[in-house]
Design a protein around this motif. Structure first.
Motif, PDB file in Angstrom:
ATOM      1  N   PRO A 192      28.473  51.021  29.436  1.00 35.77           N
ATOM      2  CA  PRO A 192      28.789  50.038  30.483  1.00 35.77           C
ATOM      3  C   PRO A 192      28.420  50.568  31.865  1.00 35.77           C
ATOM      4  O   PRO A 192      28.631  51.743  32.175  1.00 35.77           O
ATOM      5  N   ARG A 193      27.848  49.707  32.681  1.00 32.71           N
ATOM      6  CA  ARG A 193      27.479  50.085  34.035  1.00 32.71           C
ATOM      7  C   ARG A 193      28.470  49.498  35.038  1.00 32.71           C
ATOM      8  O   ARG A 193      28.984  48.402  34.825  1.00 32.71           O
ATOM      9  N   PRO A 194      28.745  50.201  36.094  1.00 34.80           N
ATOM     10  CA  PRO A 194      29.651  49.658  37.121  1.00 34.80           C
ATOM     11  C   PRO A 194      29.106  48.347  37.671  1.00 34.80           C
ATOM     12  O   PRO A 194      27.885  48.175  37.818  1.00 34.80           O
ATOM     13  N   TRP A 195      30.015  47.401  37.968  1.00 36.57           N
ATOM     14  CA  TRP A 195      29.594  46.102  38.495  1.00 36.57           C
ATOM     15  C   TRP A 195      30.504  45.714  39.642  1.00 36.57           C
ATOM     16  O   TRP A 195      31.711  45.973  39.611  1.00 36.57           O
ATOM     17  N   ALA A 196      29.931  45.116  40.629  1.00 32.96           N
ATOM     18  CA  ALA A 196      30.713  44.570  41.738  1.00 32.96           C
ATOM     19  C   ALA A 196      30.037  43.294  42.202  1.00 32.96           C
ATOM     20  O   ALA A 196      28.806  43.142  42.091  1.00 32.96           O
ATOM     21  N   PHE A 197      30.828  42.359  42.714  1.00 34.01           N
ATOM     22  CA  PHE A 197      30.244  41.123  43.222  1.00 34.01           C
ATOM     23  C   PHE A 197      29.293  41.455  44.360  1.00 34.01           C
ATOM     24  O   PHE A 197      29.598  42.274  45.219  1.00 34.01           O
TER      25      PHE A 197
ATOM     26  N   THR B 180      54.729  39.089  29.232  1.00 36.78           N
ATOM     27  CA  THR B 180      54.683  40.383  28.552  1.00 36.78           C
ATOM     28  C   THR B 180      53.515  41.196  29.084  1.00 36.78           C
ATOM     29  O   THR B 180      52.551  40.658  29.649  1.00 36.78           O
ATOM     30  N   ASP B 181      53.581  42.502  28.892  1.00 37.25           N
ATOM     31  CA  ASP B 181      52.476  43.355  29.305  1.00 37.25           C
ATOM     32  C   ASP B 181      51.195  42.986  28.566  1.00 37.25           C
ATOM     33  O   ASP B 181      50.096  43.054  29.136  1.00 37.25           O
ATOM     34  N   ALA B 182      51.341  42.585  27.295  1.00 36.04           N
ATOM     35  CA  ALA B 182      50.159  42.219  26.517  1.00 36.04           C
ATOM     36  C   ALA B 182      49.482  40.977  27.101  1.00 36.04           C
ATOM     37  O   ALA B 182      48.249  40.888  27.158  1.00 36.04           O
ATOM     38  N   GLU B 183      50.283  40.003  27.534  1.00 34.47           N
ATOM     39  CA  GLU B 183      49.724  38.799  28.146  1.00 34.47           C
ATOM     40  C   GLU B 183      49.003  39.151  29.444  1.00 34.47           C
ATOM     41  O   GLU B 183      47.896  38.670  29.713  1.00 34.47           O
ATOM     42  N   ARG B 184      49.647  39.980  30.245  1.00 37.75           N
ATOM     43  CA  ARG B 184      49.027  40.385  31.510  1.00 37.75           C
ATOM     44  C   ARG B 184      47.720  41.122  31.257  1.00 37.75           C
ATOM     45  O   ARG B 184      46.706  40.864  31.923  1.00 37.75           O
ATOM     46  N   ASP B 185      47.720  42.061  30.301  1.00 38.70           N
ATOM     47  CA  ASP B 185      46.525  42.851  30.023  1.00 38.70           C
ATOM     48  C   ASP B 185      45.377  41.972  29.548  1.00 38.70           C
ATOM     49  O   ASP B 185      44.217  42.154  29.960  1.00 38.70           O
ATOM     50  N   ALA B 186      45.681  41.013  28.675  1.00 43.74           N
ATOM     51  CA  ALA B 186      44.636  40.120  28.169  1.00 43.74           C
ATOM     52  C   ALA B 186      44.057  39.263  29.288  1.00 43.74           C
ATOM     53  O   ALA B 186      42.837  39.042  29.361  1.00 43.74           O
TER      54      ALA B 186
ATOM     55  N   LEU C 234      39.670  37.893  32.941  1.00 39.62           N
ATOM     56  CA  LEU C 234      39.282  37.481  34.284  1.00 39.62           C
ATOM     57  C   LEU C 234      38.281  38.442  34.909  1.00 39.62           C
ATOM     58  O   LEU C 234      37.301  38.019  35.528  1.00 39.62           O
ATOM     59  N   VAL C 235      38.527  39.725  34.756  1.00 46.54           N
ATOM     60  CA  VAL C 235      37.646  40.728  35.368  1.00 46.54           C
ATOM     61  C   VAL C 235      36.427  40.991  34.499  1.00 46.54           C
ATOM     62  O   VAL C 235      35.311  41.130  34.995  1.00 46.54           O
ATOM     63  N   GLY C 236      36.643  41.042  33.184  1.00 47.65           N
ATOM     64  CA  GLY C 236      35.547  41.385  32.291  1.00 47.65           C
ATOM     65  C   GLY C 236      34.457  40.346  32.220  1.00 47.65           C
ATOM     66  O   GLY C 236      33.289  40.670  31.970  1.00 47.65           O
ATOM     67  N   VAL C 237      34.779  39.069  32.460  1.00 46.96           N
ATOM     68  CA  VAL C 237      33.775  38.007  32.350  1.00 46.96           C
ATOM     69  C   VAL C 237      32.932  37.885  33.616  1.00 46.96           C
ATOM     70  O   VAL C 237      31.904  37.209  33.625  1.00 46.96           O
ATOM     71  N   ALA C 238      33.341  38.543  34.695  1.00 47.93           N
ATOM     72  CA  ALA C 238      32.669  38.366  35.978  1.00 47.93           C
ATOM     73  C   ALA C 238      31.164  38.638  35.935  1.00 47.93           C
ATOM     74  O   ALA C 238      30.378  37.860  36.486  1.00 47.93           O
ATOM     75  N   PRO C 239      30.694  39.747  35.308  1.00 48.79           N
ATOM     76  CA  PRO C 239      29.240  39.988  35.301  1.00 48.79           C
ATOM     77  C   PRO C 239      28.456  38.853  34.646  1.00 48.79           C
ATOM     78  O   PRO C 239      27.327  38.563  35.063  1.00 48.79           O
TER      79      PRO C 239
ATOM     80  N   ALA D 236      34.631  40.402  45.837  1.00 50.83           N
ATOM     81  CA  ALA D 236      34.636  41.764  45.310  1.00 50.83           C
ATOM     82  C   ALA D 236      36.034  42.365  45.403  1.00 50.83           C
ATOM     83  O   ALA D 236      36.517  43.033  44.471  1.00 50.83           O
ATOM     84  N   GLU D 237      36.702  42.133  46.496  1.00 53.02           N
ATOM     85  CA  GLU D 237      38.055  42.642  46.678  1.00 53.02           C
ATOM     86  C   GLU D 237      39.028  41.953  45.723  1.00 53.02           C
ATOM     87  O   GLU D 237      39.973  42.579  45.218  1.00 53.02           O
ATOM     88  N   LEU D 238      38.791  40.673  45.448  1.00 52.97           N
ATOM     89  CA  LEU D 238      39.674  39.937  44.543  1.00 52.97           C
ATOM     90  C   LEU D 238      39.698  40.571  43.158  1.00 52.97           C
ATOM     91  O   LEU D 238      40.773  40.721  42.555  1.00 52.97           O
ATOM     92  N   TYR D 239      38.541  40.962  42.638  1.00 46.62           N
ATOM     93  CA  TYR D 239      38.509  41.557  41.301  1.00 46.62           C
ATOM     94  C   TYR D 239      39.259  42.886  41.269  1.00 46.62           C
ATOM     95  O   TYR D 239      39.911  43.216  40.280  1.00 46.62           O
TER      96      TYR D 239
END
Length: 465
Positions: free
Chosen positions: A22-27, A367-373, A378-383, A410-413
């Motif tokens: 995986p490569r680093p990504w930013a908006f 739950t922590d699981a809900e938050r993690d998912a 939200l962040v993983g789909v950005a690229p 970029a700051e939002l992510y």
């Protein structure tokens, strides 16, 4: 041993492909500048994006429409590409087609947006056409009259659409009658029928000028002298300085209540439950995004898990936050809403379960699981979400309209990734308090009114569909 067995045992299998590192990504961060005519320009070089996207944000908001002419911003936006001082409507369309370009425009509460996509090899020609449309639109009587008739033909179809009808009713319920936000974005039959070419030109002359506009250009700009191209095209657009204008504050009545838009015989009930809340300038926005996603952002959200998977009432229910107007001075707001459709006989039980989900959320939290998912999605789909130049340009133009800094996305992510479970819970509970939600139901009142009243979620009224 058969020939087939021998063949299989002697087959050579290639190694299974493996994912790369995986490569680093930013908006993407844009470069900001200003042309001599006052036009602000945001440019973003995206190697490999051979189709360039251009977004023009015009400071022509709906609340600037003259009284009784709701919809004139929409007609003006559509008329920009219907002929200029150099080309008729047909000639302008043909010139765009020769460039392989598409040009669209629409009006919304923050203003008018004009969108252009074109192969980079024809960028100069397409920008010249765009500049022509902005600088000297013809607004011919014949073309404006046709656009008005088309818009009048669209309105009955929108009224017949349950989701559109619910949105129209929710706006009318939430906002004061004097507020532009209480009325349909593209006007009503009465207001649109009053629009003519003179009204369109007057609105254009009052609000469309380079000094209050922003151009966003995104794509592979290798070898393109963008400064020269912009100077020769959009740089030739001129206009007077605008008159000072202040945006009215957004107020809403979110007293808990239910409005049924009667559709006798409807086999489904369209539901839209909402109120207004913080916009993107509020520090709670990232946590609200995460919490709302956990509530109803995907097929695995709480609402879907109960109403779709467990009970089978619906094909899907979604919770979302949609910015209405976002301003740095605190006069903005977002629509926070839950939408979906359920079968008519189960309207009462479905609403009962929906309210139970909200109350359970307030009592027990996420739950922590809900938050993690949620954060992962939200962040993983950005690229992938920003793979195209058009998606990047659209988001940058949104930031301009909402008076946000260029690095907001970029700051939002980063802030989404840092949002904790407790923080997300508090945000979504505050966003959707069960006793401060306006519920609109488009369905058969004879079948759903009594079971909805029995829920005790607020006064129930019926209006004609």
């Amino acid at each position: 041993m058969s020939d087939a067995a021998v063949s299989l045992t002697s087959m050579e299998f290639h190694p299974q492909p493996k994912g790369g590192t995986p490569r680093p990504w930013a908006f993407p961060a844009p470069e900001r500048g200003v042309l001599d005519n006052g036009l602000t320009v945001l440019r973003c070089h995206r190697p490999g994006q051979q189709v360039v996207a251009v977004e023009i944000a015009l400071d022509a908001p709906l609340d600037a429409e003259p009284e009784g002419l709701d919809g004139v911003a929409t007609i003006m936006a559509r008329a920009l590409s219907e002929g200029t001082d150099k080309h008729s409507a047909e000639e302008f369309a043909a010139e765009l087609e020769r460039c392989g370009a598409t040009l669209d425009a629409h009006a919304d509460h923050p203003g008018v947006r004009v969108s252009l996509e074109v192969p980079v090899s024809r960028l100069a020609k397409a920008l010249a056409l765009l500049a022509e449309a902005l600088r000297a639109p013809a607004f011919a009587d014949r073309e404006v009259d046709r656009l008005v008739r088309n818009r009048l033909d669209e309105i009955p179809h929108e009224t017949a659409n349950p989701a559109r009808r619910a949105a129209k009713q929710l706006s009318a319920e939430l906002f004061p009658a004097a507020s532009r936000m209480s009325r349909p974005r593209q006007g009503t039959e009465d207001t649109v029928a009053r629009i003519d070419s003179a009204a369109v030109r007057a609105f254009y002359e009052a609000h469309v000028r380079p000094v209050t506009a922003t151009a966003v250009v995104v794509g592979d700009l290798t070898g393109v002298d963008l400064d020269a191209v912009l100077a020769d095209t959009l740089g030739a657009w001129t206009g007077d300085d605008p008159q000072p204008r202040t945006a009215p504050p957004i107020t809403a009545d979110d007293t808990g209540r239910v409005v049924i838009v009667d559709r006798p015989g409807a086999v489904q009930t369209q539901l839209l439950i909402g109120r207004i809340g913080p916009d993107r300038h509020d520090r709670v926005w990232p946590a609200q995004v995460v919490g709302t996603y956990c509530l109803g952002g995907t097929l695995t959200s709480r609402l879907d898990r109960v109403l779709r998977e467990e009970k089978g009432y619906t094909y899907g229910v979604r919770a979302f936050g949609q910015v209405l107007r976002s301003t740095a001075d605190g006069t903005g707001a977002a629509m926070l809403a839950i939408s979906g459709s359920v079968d008519t006989p189960n309207t009462g039980p479905a609403l009962d379960d929906l309210w139970r989900v909200l109350r359970t959320l307030a009592a027990e939290g996420l739950t922590d699981a809900e938050r993690d998912a949620a954060v992962h999605n939200l962040v993983g789909v950005a690229p992938l979400k920003y793979e195209t130049a058009a998606s990047v340009a659209g988001t940058l133009a949104d930031q301009v309209e909402q008076q946000l800094p260029d690095d907001f996305q970029a700051e939002l992510y980063r802030r989404l990734a840092e949002t904790g479970t407790v923080e997300a819970t508090a945000a979504v509970v505050n966003a959707f308090p069960p006793d401060r939600l306006v519920t609109v139901l488009v369905g058969d009142a004879a079948q759903i009114k009594e079971p909805v009243e029995a829920l005790g979620v607020g006064e129930v009224t019926v209006v004609t569909g």
